[in-house]
Scaffold this active site. Structure first.
Site, PDB file in Angstrom:
ATOM      1  N   HIS A 155     -11.699 -16.651  -4.718  1.00 27.22           N
ATOM      2  CA  HIS A 155     -10.403 -15.976  -4.585  1.00 27.22           C
ATOM      3  C   HIS A 155      -9.550 -16.780  -3.610  1.00 27.22           C
ATOM      4  O   HIS A 155     -10.072 -17.460  -2.710  1.00 27.22           O
ATOM      5  CB  HIS A 155     -10.586 -14.566  -4.039  1.00 27.22           C
ATOM      6  CG  HIS A 155     -11.208 -13.613  -5.008  1.00 27.22           C
ATOM      7  ND1 HIS A 155     -10.998 -12.257  -4.935  1.00 27.22           N
ATOM      8  CD2 HIS A 155     -12.037 -13.809  -6.072  1.00 27.22           C
ATOM      9  CE1 HIS A 155     -11.671 -11.650  -5.899  1.00 27.22           C
ATOM     10  NE2 HIS A 155     -12.305 -12.580  -6.599  1.00 27.22           N
ATOM     11  N   GLU A 203      -7.858 -15.916  -1.046  1.00 31.92           N
ATOM     12  CA  GLU A 203      -8.084 -15.582   0.359  1.00 31.92           C
ATOM     13  C   GLU A 203      -9.336 -16.262   0.902  1.00 31.92           C
ATOM     14  O   GLU A 203      -9.324 -16.817   2.003  1.00 31.92           O
ATOM     15  CB  GLU A 203      -8.232 -14.060   0.549  1.00 31.92           C
ATOM     16  CG  GLU A 203      -7.040 -13.253   0.114  1.00 31.92           C
ATOM     17  CD  GLU A 203      -7.156 -12.700  -1.294  1.00 31.92           C
ATOM     18  OE1 GLU A 203      -6.769 -11.542  -1.515  1.00 31.92           O
ATOM     19  OE2 GLU A 203      -7.646 -13.431  -2.188  1.00 31.92           O
ATOM     20  N   CYS A 207      -8.904  -7.610  -2.399  1.00 28.43           N
ATOM     21  CA  CYS A 207      -9.981  -6.790  -2.945  1.00 28.43           C
ATOM     22  C   CYS A 207     -10.985  -6.477  -1.831  1.00 28.43           C
ATOM     23  O   CYS A 207     -10.866  -7.006  -0.723  1.00 28.43           O
ATOM     24  CB  CYS A 207     -10.658  -7.536  -4.091  1.00 28.43           C
ATOM     25  SG  CYS A 207     -11.640  -8.961  -3.552  1.00 28.43           S
ATOM     26  N   CYS A 245     -12.601  -9.693  -0.295  1.00 25.55           N
ATOM     27  CA  CYS A 245     -11.679 -10.452   0.555  1.00 25.55           C
ATOM     28  C   CYS A 245     -11.363  -9.692   1.837  1.00 25.55           C
ATOM     29  O   CYS A 245     -11.249 -10.302   2.905  1.00 25.55           O
ATOM     30  CB  CYS A 245     -10.412 -10.789  -0.217  1.00 25.55           C
ATOM     31  SG  CYS A 245     -10.713 -11.988  -1.546  1.00 25.55           S
TER      32      CYS A 245
END
Length: 156
Positions: free
Chosen positions: A54, A56, A84, A87
């Site tokens: 991801h 992040e 999410c 993260c």
């Protein structure tokens, strides 16, 4: 010249556009400290065949490498889509001071739309959260992606 919240979110939106061009879900992220850009990243799950790639997580890893410290005290993370749960946990573990995000993720978001995991200290740390910065811009990029996905499913 020190980067402002708006400057950093514009950079994150540029990263989201890169992800869109690469066929990734268009999420972009930057990390700054004291107005200095430390890292920028976008989703790369498809390219890296990595469920944790991801934006992040990639930006946090890059920031930690640059600072040579996993503790990102004083850092601000800017991301175009609400983080999410995975993260959010990584953000708390890294001790990020602030999280600024654009669009809400009503399916998978964990720091606003489905409660705020970061509002109560997890792992002993609770960063400040700011939402909705350039939300319309981020939503427009996400909509472009999903229009393309639907078009491909229909054979277009």
């Amino acid at each position: 010249m020190a980067l402002s919240d708006l400057d950093c979110m514009l950079l994150a939106l540029d990263e989201a556009r890169h992800a869109l061009d690469e066929g990734e879900i268009p999420v972009g992220c930057v990390v700054s400290r004291a107005g200095e850009l430390l890292a920028s990243a976008h989703n790369m799950r498809e390219q890296l065949h990595d469920p944790t790639a991801h934006a992040e997580v990639l930006a946090l890893r890059s920031s930690a490498q640059r600072l040579q410290d996993w503790r990102l005290d004083g850092c601000v993370l800017y991301v175009t889509l609400e983080p999410c749960p995975m993260c959010a946990a990584a953000i708390a573990l890294a001790r990020v001071q602030r999280v600024v995000f654009s669009a809400y993720d009503f399916d998978n978001g964990a720091v606003g739309s489905n409660g705020n995991t970061l509002a109560r200290p997890i792992f002993g740390y609770a960063p400040e959260v700011v939402s909705g910065v350039l939300r319309n811009d981020a939503e427009a990029i996400l909509q472009q992606f999903f229009v393309r996905v639907r078009s491909k499913r229909r054979g277009g």
